[in-house]
Design a protein around this motif. Structure first.
Motif, PDB file in Angstrom:
ATOM      1  N   ASP A  89       0.861  -1.185   0.000  1.00  0.00           N
ATOM      2  CA  ASP A  89       0.000   0.000   0.000  1.00  0.00           C
ATOM      3  C   ASP A  89       0.896   1.234   0.000  1.00  0.00           C
ATOM      4  O   ASP A  89       1.385   1.677   1.042  1.00  0.00           O
ATOM      5  N   THR A  90       1.162   1.767  -1.171  1.00  0.00           N
ATOM      6  CA  THR A  90       2.137   2.847  -1.301  1.00  0.00           C
ATOM      7  C   THR A  90       1.674   4.147  -0.644  1.00  0.00           C
ATOM      8  O   THR A  90       2.506   5.005  -0.335  1.00  0.00           O
ATOM      9  N   LEU A  91       0.376   4.297  -0.423  1.00  0.00           N
ATOM     10  CA  LEU A  91      -0.111   5.487   0.281  1.00  0.00           C
ATOM     11  C   LEU A  91       0.149   5.364   1.779  1.00  0.00           C
ATOM     12  O   LEU A  91       0.404   6.358   2.469  1.00  0.00           O
ATOM     13  N   LYS A  92       0.084   4.154   2.289  1.00  0.00           N
ATOM     14  CA  LYS A  92       0.310   3.919   3.714  1.00  0.00           C
ATOM     15  C   LYS A  92       1.791   4.016   4.059  1.00  0.00           C
ATOM     16  O   LYS A  92       2.164   4.598   5.088  1.00  0.00           O
ATOM     17  N   PHE A  93       2.647   3.456   3.205  1.00  0.00           N
ATOM     18  CA  PHE A  93       4.086   3.484   3.459  1.00  0.00           C
ATOM     19  C   PHE A  93       4.666   4.760   2.852  1.00  0.00           C
ATOM     20  O   PHE A  93       5.146   4.772   1.733  1.00  0.00           O
ATOM     21  N   GLY A  94       4.594   5.818   3.636  1.00  0.00           N
ATOM     22  CA  GLY A  94       5.000   7.124   3.150  1.00  0.00           C
ATOM     23  C   GLY A  94       6.487   7.238   2.884  1.00  0.00           C
ATOM     24  O   GLY A  94       7.310   6.519   3.453  1.00  0.00           O
ATOM     25  N   PHE A  95       6.824   8.180   2.027  1.00  0.00           N
ATOM     26  CA  PHE A  95       8.201   8.357   1.554  1.00  0.00           C
ATOM     27  C   PHE A  95       8.960   9.334   2.437  1.00  0.00           C
ATOM     28  O   PHE A  95       8.425  10.356   2.873  1.00  0.00           O
ATOM     29  N   SER A  96      10.222   9.030   2.696  1.00  0.00           N
ATOM     30  CA  SER A  96      11.114   9.947   3.407  1.00  0.00           C
ATOM     31  C   SER A  96      12.380  10.127   2.594  1.00  0.00           C
ATOM     32  O   SER A  96      13.102   9.158   2.335  1.00  0.00           O
ATOM     33  N   GLU A  97      12.638  11.353   2.183  1.00  0.00           N
ATOM     34  CA  GLU A  97      13.812  11.622   1.350  1.00  0.00           C
ATOM     35  C   GLU A  97      15.082  11.757   2.187  1.00  0.00           C
ATOM     36  O   GLU A  97      16.188  11.546   1.696  1.00  0.00           O
ATOM     37  N   LYS A  98      14.921  12.072   3.466  1.00  0.00           N
ATOM     38  CA  LYS A  98      16.074  12.288   4.327  1.00  0.00           C
ATOM     39  C   LYS A  98      16.344  11.044   5.171  1.00  0.00           C
ATOM     40  O   LYS A  98      15.531  10.669   6.007  1.00  0.00           O
ATOM     41  N   PRO A  99      17.467  10.385   4.965  1.00  0.00           N
ATOM     42  CA  PRO A  99      17.754   9.150   5.713  1.00  0.00           C
ATOM     43  C   PRO A  99      18.242   9.430   7.121  1.00  0.00           C
ATOM     44  O   PRO A  99      18.762  10.512   7.427  1.00  0.00           O
ATOM     45  N   GLY A 100      18.082   8.435   7.985  1.00  0.00           N
ATOM     46  CA  GLY A 100      18.692   8.482   9.297  1.00  0.00           C
ATOM     47  C   GLY A 100      20.107   7.947   9.224  1.00  0.00           C
ATOM     48  O   GLY A 100      20.705   7.891   8.144  1.00  0.00           O
ATOM     49  N   ASN A 101      20.651   7.502  10.351  1.00  0.00           N
ATOM     50  CA  ASN A 101      22.047   7.041  10.356  1.00  0.00           C
ATOM     51  C   ASN A 101      22.194   5.634  10.913  1.00  0.00           C
ATOM     52  O   ASN A 101      23.291   5.229  11.286  1.00  0.00           O
ATOM     53  N   TYR A 102      21.096   4.869  10.996  1.00  0.00           N
ATOM     54  CA  TYR A 102      21.187   3.518  11.532  1.00  0.00           C
ATOM     55  C   TYR A 102      20.822   2.484  10.467  1.00  0.00           C
ATOM     56  O   TYR A 102      20.151   2.774   9.478  1.00  0.00           O
ATOM     57  N   ILE A 103      21.307   1.261  10.703  1.00  0.00           N
ATOM     58  CA  ILE A 103      20.952   0.102   9.878  1.00  0.00           C
ATOM     59  C   ILE A 103      19.733  -0.554  10.521  1.00  0.00           C
ATOM     60  O   ILE A 103      19.660  -0.696  11.742  1.00  0.00           O
ATOM     61  N   LEU A 104      18.791  -0.979   9.697  1.00  0.00           N
ATOM     62  CA  LEU A 104      17.589  -1.639  10.201  1.00  0.00           C
ATOM     63  C   LEU A 104      17.578  -3.105   9.788  1.00  0.00           C
ATOM     64  O   LEU A 104      17.815  -3.442   8.621  1.00  0.00           O
ATOM     65  N   TRP A 105      17.334  -3.977  10.760  1.00  0.00           N
ATOM     66  CA  TRP A 105      17.023  -5.384  10.489  1.00  0.00           C
ATOM     67  C   TRP A 105      15.638  -5.624  11.049  1.00  0.00           C
ATOM     68  O   TRP A 105      15.391  -5.417  12.243  1.00  0.00           O
ATOM     69  N   ILE A 106      14.713  -6.072  10.211  1.00  0.00           N
ATOM     70  CA  ILE A 106      13.328  -6.230  10.632  1.00  0.00           C
ATOM     71  C   ILE A 106      12.776  -7.549  10.116  1.00  0.00           C
ATOM     72  O   ILE A 106      13.074  -7.956   8.995  1.00  0.00           O
ATOM     73  N   GLY A 107      12.013  -8.228  10.952  1.00  0.00           N
ATOM     74  CA  GLY A 107      11.448  -9.496  10.519  1.00  0.00           C
ATOM     75  C   GLY A 107      11.216 -10.441  11.680  1.00  0.00           C
ATOM     76  O   GLY A 107      11.000 -10.024  12.822  1.00  0.00           O
ATOM     77  N   ARG A 108      11.308 -11.715  11.387  1.00  0.00           N
ATOM     78  CA  ARG A 108      11.116 -12.767  12.388  1.00  0.00           C
ATOM     79  C   ARG A 108      12.472 -13.380  12.720  1.00  0.00           C
ATOM     80  O   ARG A 108      13.237 -13.724  11.829  1.00  0.00           O
ATOM     81  N   ILE A 109      12.753 -13.474  13.997  1.00  0.00           N
ATOM     82  CA  ILE A 109      14.043 -14.026  14.419  1.00  0.00           C
ATOM     83  C   ILE A 109      14.141 -15.495  14.011  1.00  0.00           C
ATOM     84  O   ILE A 109      13.367 -16.338  14.439  1.00  0.00           O
ATOM     85  N   THR A 110      15.106 -15.778  13.154  1.00  0.00           N
ATOM     86  CA  THR A 110      15.438 -17.130  12.730  1.00  0.00           C
ATOM     87  C   THR A 110      16.787 -17.063  12.030  1.00  0.00           C
ATOM     88  O   THR A 110      17.116 -16.044  11.391  1.00  0.00           O
ATOM     89  N   SER A 111      17.561 -18.120  12.129  1.00  0.00           N
ATOM     90  CA  SER A 111      18.910 -18.086  11.562  1.00  0.00           C
ATOM     91  C   SER A 111      18.893 -17.849  10.056  1.00  0.00           C
ATOM     92  O   SER A 111      19.802 -17.218   9.509  1.00  0.00           O
ATOM     93  N   LYS A 112      17.858 -18.350   9.384  1.00  0.00           N
ATOM     94  CA  LYS A 112      17.833 -18.231   7.923  1.00  0.00           C
ATOM     95  C   LYS A 112      17.589 -16.807   7.442  1.00  0.00           C
ATOM     96  O   LYS A 112      17.736 -16.525   6.261  1.00  0.00           O
ATOM     97  N   LYS A 113      17.233 -15.886   8.357  1.00  0.00           N
ATOM     98  CA  LYS A 113      17.069 -14.486   7.982  1.00  0.00           C
ATOM     99  C   LYS A 113      18.282 -13.630   8.340  1.00  0.00           C
ATOM    100  O   LYS A 113      18.286 -12.426   8.102  1.00  0.00           O
ATOM    101  N   GLY A 114      19.292 -14.249   8.944  1.00  0.00           N
ATOM    102  CA  GLY A 114      20.590 -13.606   9.086  1.00  0.00           C
ATOM    103  C   GLY A 114      20.738 -12.486  10.101  1.00  0.00           C
ATOM    104  O   GLY A 114      21.499 -11.536   9.831  1.00  0.00           O
ATOM    105  N   PRO A 115      20.121 -12.538  11.273  1.00  0.00           N
ATOM    106  CA  PRO A 115      20.338 -11.455  12.242  1.00  0.00           C
ATOM    107  C   PRO A 115      21.776 -11.368  12.735  1.00  0.00           C
ATOM    108  O   PRO A 115      22.284 -10.265  12.999  1.00  0.00           O
ATOM    109  N   VAL A 116      22.459 -12.507  12.853  1.00  0.00           N
ATOM    110  CA  VAL A 116      23.846 -12.491  13.323  1.00  0.00           C
ATOM    111  C   VAL A 116      24.740 -11.794  12.312  1.00  0.00           C
ATOM    112  O   VAL A 116      25.637 -11.013  12.685  1.00  0.00           O
ATOM    113  N   GLU A 117      24.527 -12.044  11.026  1.00  0.00           N
ATOM    114  CA  GLU A 117      25.314 -11.364   9.993  1.00  0.00           C
ATOM    115  C   GLU A 117      25.084  -9.855  10.049  1.00  0.00           C
ATOM    116  O   GLU A 117      26.012  -9.066   9.862  1.00  0.00           O
ATOM    117  N   ALA A 118      23.836  -9.447  10.292  1.00  0.00           N
ATOM    118  CA  ALA A 118      23.538  -8.016  10.398  1.00  0.00           C
ATOM    119  C   ALA A 118      24.330  -7.388  11.545  1.00  0.00           C
ATOM    120  O   ALA A 118      24.868  -6.271  11.421  1.00  0.00           O
TER     121      ALA A 118
END
Length: 285
Positions: A89-118
């Motif tokens: 839903d592109t209207l719901k997920f609004g756009f931000s042109e100015k980035p922050g300074n952190y890396i985001l890892w989001i999802g479900r904790i499981t080894s196959k999604k690579g949280p340790v690598e992040a």
């Protein structure tokens, strides 16, 4: 019980669209109403229980919709009628042109999604990593043993599960989203949601990743191990490749990330795709 109710009343419907449930395959065999299945998980024998593989093989002549072309690489010979990508839903997920300074890892904790690598990437670059995640009970032991000891609350922060607008804020304010998956994920909605907010994605070359990210344009695709096999911008592989990609994230224009999702993964396109499937099955011209 919902499925039994639906198929008991099958004669009332022009078509039945089954999302994600194997139960419907057994019931579909007993009615005249056309049925189409979208299975949202992987068909790989590595991740799919044996009884589900047997079910898919038993009913492989039913009509199936894949959610990415990579999902079809299962060797089960399923009768695919189309690929329809998931929509955002592109209207719901609004756009931000100015980035922050952190890396985001989001999802479900499981080894196959690579949280340790992040976490390894964040430590290598001395950059803040925010982990926004749910923990299924079956993954609690993995989290406690492999992930939790690496969370220091300063460089690596665990913010738990967030929903709704809060999740969108995490996307919008991130410098990038990191997605070092180790499985053939059929469609990583996280990637599309992140790019919709303007936030580029760095991901391993697994499953649907090359279908969702435009390498060098909306993020970077990295081979998970060397020597690299893909013709990608980043030549380093593994964690080293992820680190290089993060260093070069300034090359990605956030407006291009947003446009890519608007053009390829909006909800409207998903709806059009499924309507086309229904018309094809019902032979409506």
């Amino acid at each position: 019980l919902h499925y039994i109710e639906c198929f008991d009343r099958a004669g009332e419907f022009d078509i039945i669209h089954n999302h994600a449930q194997y139960y419907a395959m057994f019931l579909a065999h007993l009615v005249k109403t056309p049925v189409v299945h979208t299975v949202h998980g992987s068909y790989s024998s590595e991740y799919t229980p044996e009884e589900k593989i047997h079910t898919l093989q038993r009913f492989k002549d039913h009509k199936f919709v894949s959610i990415s072309n990579s999902q079809r690489e299962d060797l089960l010979g399923l009768n695919y009628v189309a690929t329809v990508y998931n929509g955002v839903d592109t209207l719901k997920f609004g756009f931000s042109e100015k980035p922050g300074n952190y890396i985001l890892w989001i999802g479900r904790i499981t080894s196959k999604k690579g949280p340790v690598e992040a976490i390894k990437v964040a430590r290598e670059l001395d950059m803040e990593l925010k982990i926004v995640a749910t923990i299924d009970p079956v993954e609690q032991a993995y989290f406690d043993k492999e992930v939790k000891p690496l969370i220091d609350g300063e460089l690596v922060k665990f913010d738990g599960e967030v929903k709704g607008d809060n999740k969108i804020d995490y996307y919008k304010n991130a410098l990038l989203t990191i997605y070092p998956i180790h499985w053939n994920e059929p469609f990583g909605l996280v990637m599309a949601e992140s790019m919709c907010c303007g936030t580029p994605v760095v991901a391993y070359n697994q499953g649907s990743v090359p279908e969702i990210i435009k390498d060098g344009k909306t993020g970077f695709i990295v081979d998970s191990q060397g020597p690299g096999t893909g013709n990608f911008v980043i030549k380093e592989t593994g964690v080293e490749g992820l680190v290089e990609a993060v260093k070069r994230i300034g090359e990605i224009r956030r407006v291009d990330c947003r446009a890519h999702v608007q053009n390829n993964f909006p909800i409207e396109r998903m709806v059009d795709g499924y309507e086309a499937v229904y018309k094809k099955i019902l032979d409506i011209r």
